[in-house]
Design a protein around this motif. Structure first.
Motif, PDB file in Angstrom:
ATOM      1  N   GLN A 115       0.820  -1.211   0.000  1.00 42.50           N
ATOM      2  CA  GLN A 115       0.000   0.000   0.000  1.00 42.50           C
ATOM      3  C   GLN A 115       0.857   1.265   0.000  1.00 42.50           C
ATOM      4  N   LYS A 150      -9.058   4.041  -1.651  1.00 43.94           N
ATOM      5  CA  LYS A 150      -8.727   2.612  -1.667  1.00 43.94           C
ATOM      6  C   LYS A 150      -8.431   2.082  -0.264  1.00 43.94           C
ATOM      7  N   TRP A 154      -9.391  -1.519   1.910  1.00 46.22           N
ATOM      8  CA  TRP A 154      -8.179  -2.133   2.427  1.00 46.22           C
ATOM      9  C   TRP A 154      -8.268  -2.316   3.937  1.00 46.22           C
ATOM     10  N   VAL A 184     -10.026  -4.773  -3.121  1.00 49.60           N
ATOM     11  CA  VAL A 184      -8.842  -3.924  -3.005  1.00 49.60           C
ATOM     12  C   VAL A 184      -8.034  -3.957  -4.300  1.00 49.60           C
TER      13      VAL A 184
END
Length: 271
Positions: A115, A150, A154, A184
């Motif tokens: 991430q 996002k 997540w 995700v």
């Protein structure tokens, strides 16, 4: 130099895979049968991870040189994603050679690393679009909202992520990933598609203004790297979604791992 280093890196996975194969087979009784899917995942994962280690080592060096030459936010983010990638890949390679693996720590390090890396890459591309290509604040704000958005799926995926356990050959695995995990991945694909579209729009506008071809416009400011990276990232992430519901997760994890390695390398080349 960075490309040649990556070519030499292709020798590293072969050596490491051979060593791992020898260690695993020597420590396994003849009567014990190793599941093919797990052993395939072991070798494939080691190839990707060891290649990533050399790629991120090269990325750290080039990012550091760029930051030292031009101390800007873009290069700070670039160095950050390279350092995080180096830490994650280095830890993963280390885990392949020990048998008492802390699977939970490894899994969450990889999730967080992915991430951080993808967020840094996406923010850099948005800043390049805004500053170098003058796409306007609307594109920048919309991209920032998508990138921040996002983290909502997540966070749910992280809360429901099944505790990984060590398999019979020592590698960590989380069987039956929650469906939110694939959301995700789909979110990442949407962001990459958005970036690819934004770069295509900016390049097309530049080609018309300068009376040149679209391919010629791709050579300006590393835009060709960024456009190709965004477009191919969509394809890689869509391949990850093919494996929904498969407990082996080979075709989910490997393309997803390749995605953040590929994005980091292409970013360095473009900058």
């Amino acid at each position: 130099p960075s490309l040649s280093l990556c070519l030499y890196a292709s020798l590293v996975p072969v050596v490491l895979a051979a060593v791992t194969f020898t260690i695993t087979m020597s420590s396994t009784q003849q009567s014990t049968t190793i599941e093919r899917s797990l052993f395939f995942q072991l070798n494939l994962g080691l190839i990707v991870t060891s290649t990533a280690l050399v790629v991120y080592l090269s990325n750290c060096w080039h990012a550091f040189k760029m930051l030292r030459k031009q101390p800007q936010l873009v290069y700070m983010l670039c160095l950050l994603q390279a350092v995080v990638g180096l830490a994650a890949s280095g830890t993963n390679v280390f885990h392949y050679f020990i048998f008492d693996v802390n699977c939970k720590a490894q899994a969450y390090l990889n999730l967080a690393g992915a991430q951080v890396i993808t967020t840094c890459v996406q923010m850099i591309l948005l800043l390049r679009l805004y500053k170098q290509w003058s796409v306007g604040p609307t594109v920048l704000i919309a991209g920032c909202i998508l990138t921040a958005g996002k983290y909502i799926p997540w966070a749910f995926a992280l809360a429901k992520y099944p505790t990984p356990t060590a398999t019979k050959i020592g590698i960590c695995a989380s069987i039956n990933l929650p469906f939110i995990f694939y959301i995700v991945i789909a979110f990442e694909a949407v962001i990459c598609l958005y970036l690819a579209g934004a770069f295509a729009f900016a390049l097309n506008r530049f080609a018309k203004q300068e009376a040149c071809s679209f391919l010629d416009s791709m050579k300006r400011e590393g835009a060709g790297y960024f456009l190709v990276m965004s477009a191919l990232s969509v394809i890689i992430l869509l391949i990850s979604l093919v494996d929904i519901g498969n407990s082996s997760r080979v075709f989910t994890e490997v393309p997803y791992d390749v995605f953040w390695i590929f994005a980091s390398k292409m970013l360095i080349e473009g900058l």
